[in-house]
Design a protein around this motif. Sequence first.
Motif, mmCIF file in Angstrom:
data_model
loop_
_atom_site.group_PDB
_atom_site.id
_atom_site.type_symbol
_atom_site.label_atom_id
_atom_site.label_comp_id
_atom_site.label_asym_id
_atom_site.label_seq_id
_atom_site.Cartn_x
_atom_site.Cartn_y
_atom_site.Cartn_z
ATOM 1 N N GLU A 8 -6.744 4.973 2.203
ATOM 2 C CA GLU A 8 -6.493 5.861 1.076
ATOM 3 C C GLU A 8 -6.180 5.084 -0.198
ATOM 4 O O GLU A 8 -6.661 5.435 -1.286
ATOM 5 C CB GLU A 8 -5.348 6.814 1.407
ATOM 6 N N VAL A 9 -5.385 4.023 -0.102
ATOM 7 C CA VAL A 9 -5.033 3.293 -1.318
ATOM 8 C C VAL A 9 -6.254 2.603 -1.906
ATOM 9 O O VAL A 9 -6.452 2.592 -3.134
ATOM 10 C CB VAL A 9 -3.874 2.299 -1.061
ATOM 11 N N ALA A 19 0.812 -1.212 0.000
ATOM 12 C CA ALA A 19 0.000 0.000 0.000
ATOM 13 C C ALA A 19 0.850 1.268 0.000
ATOM 14 O O ALA A 19 0.564 2.229 -0.732
ATOM 15 C CB ALA A 19 -0.931 -0.002 1.205
ATOM 16 N N ASP A 20 1.904 1.304 0.827
ATOM 17 C CA ASP A 20 2.713 2.519 0.899
ATOM 18 C C ASP A 20 3.449 2.795 -0.406
ATOM 19 O O ASP A 20 3.611 3.956 -0.806
ATOM 20 C CB ASP A 20 3.685 2.478 2.086
ATOM 21 N N ASP A 21 3.870 1.737 -1.108
ATOM 22 C CA ASP A 21 4.522 1.934 -2.396
ATOM 23 C C ASP A 21 3.535 2.464 -3.441
ATOM 24 O O ASP A 21 3.885 3.289 -4.291
ATOM 25 C CB ASP A 21 5.144 0.633 -2.888
ATOM 26 N N LEU A 22 2.292 2.001 -3.382
ATOM 27 C CA LEU A 22 1.280 2.440 -4.347
ATOM 28 C C LEU A 22 0.917 3.910 -4.178
ATOM 29 O O LEU A 22 0.434 4.549 -5.116
ATOM 30 C CB LEU A 22 0.021 1.586 -4.212
ATOM 31 N N THR A 66 -1.824 -8.007 8.772
ATOM 32 C CA THR A 66 -2.482 -7.793 10.066
ATOM 33 C C THR A 66 -2.671 -6.305 10.301
ATOM 34 O O THR A 66 -1.857 -5.481 9.872
ATOM 35 C CB THR A 66 -1.670 -8.393 11.220
ATOM 36 N N LEU A 67 -3.770 -5.974 10.979
ATOM 37 C CA LEU A 67 -4.003 -4.599 11.405
ATOM 38 C C LEU A 67 -3.872 -4.473 12.915
ATOM 39 O O LEU A 67 -4.203 -3.443 13.497
ATOM 40 C CB LEU A 67 -5.391 -4.140 10.938
ATOM 41 N N SER A 97 -0.079 2.301 8.369
ATOM 42 C CA SER A 97 -1.235 2.817 9.087
ATOM 43 C C SER A 97 -2.554 2.452 8.422
ATOM 44 O O SER A 97 -2.625 2.195 7.204
ATOM 45 C CB SER A 97 -1.145 4.346 9.191
ATOM 46 N N LEU A 98 -3.608 2.457 9.249
ATOM 47 C CA LEU A 98 -4.953 2.242 8.727
ATOM 48 C C LEU A 98 -5.293 3.284 7.672
ATOM 49 O O LEU A 98 -5.916 2.960 6.648
ATOM 50 C CB LEU A 98 -5.976 2.319 9.864
#
Length: 258
Positions: free
Chosen positions: A140-141, A93-96, A120-121, A134-135
């Motif tokens: 956002e993604v 997600a962070d890379d996207l 896992t969250l 982060s959630l």
Amino acid sequence: MPDPEGIFLLETSRGCPHSCRFCETTRFSGKRWRPFSPSRVVGEIRELVEEYGAWIIHLADDNFAADPERVVNICKELQKGPLPAIILASARADDLLAHPSLLKEMSDARIRRITVGIETLDPSAAKKAGKTISLDTYREVFRKMRAYDIFSIASFIVGLPGETSVSRQKNIAFALSVAPDTAHFLPFLPLPGTPYAKGRTIGLPDPEDVRDSAVFNDTFRKHHTTVTRLKRAVGEGGIRGLFAEKVLQKSKEHIPYP
């Protein structure tokens, strides 16, 4: 030999620059990430389409978006055509979100189904696993993917070290809160060579993890929030709508719990 249904796997890079403790990728490659050049990737995709009639291409990279700028360059060139009907990929997600136009460029290049490994969250389990995202990043993604007609799949691991009984019971609520189109819950199985395998007997996953994974999968897919989101996607049409329709059909099937 070409697949008569036009489905092909293509690897555009090996390894991953991250080091999640549950993942075998860095055990094989270290933290060295070895990508093919954008021109090579584009050339191979065009060859699959023109010479072999590729209809669906599944990018087999562990993390296709490890270098967002590289992916933008690949996508801009792919948009010149020819393209398959759809390209599938997996990414963090962070890379996207690391490049402002990445998801739009991916969508325009027909990368319209992306699997995002959340695992896992639970903050404690995530910290132990070396994957603290982060959630808000996940929310956002998935929001941006919906906006660009990209079908999103979230992947979770049930039973990671550090997971508490309380957090396990919140798995569905957590998954629903970040709003992917669908989710896969997989039982934890430490793989040989990974940090989590040390001191463990490698074999089958814990039966409780297997049972809960099946329950979570069924519950998430049949939850009214998920069903409502998917029905809305079907109504909006597009490639995301086609995937949503298939998931809704599958969710009607009875899944026996182990």
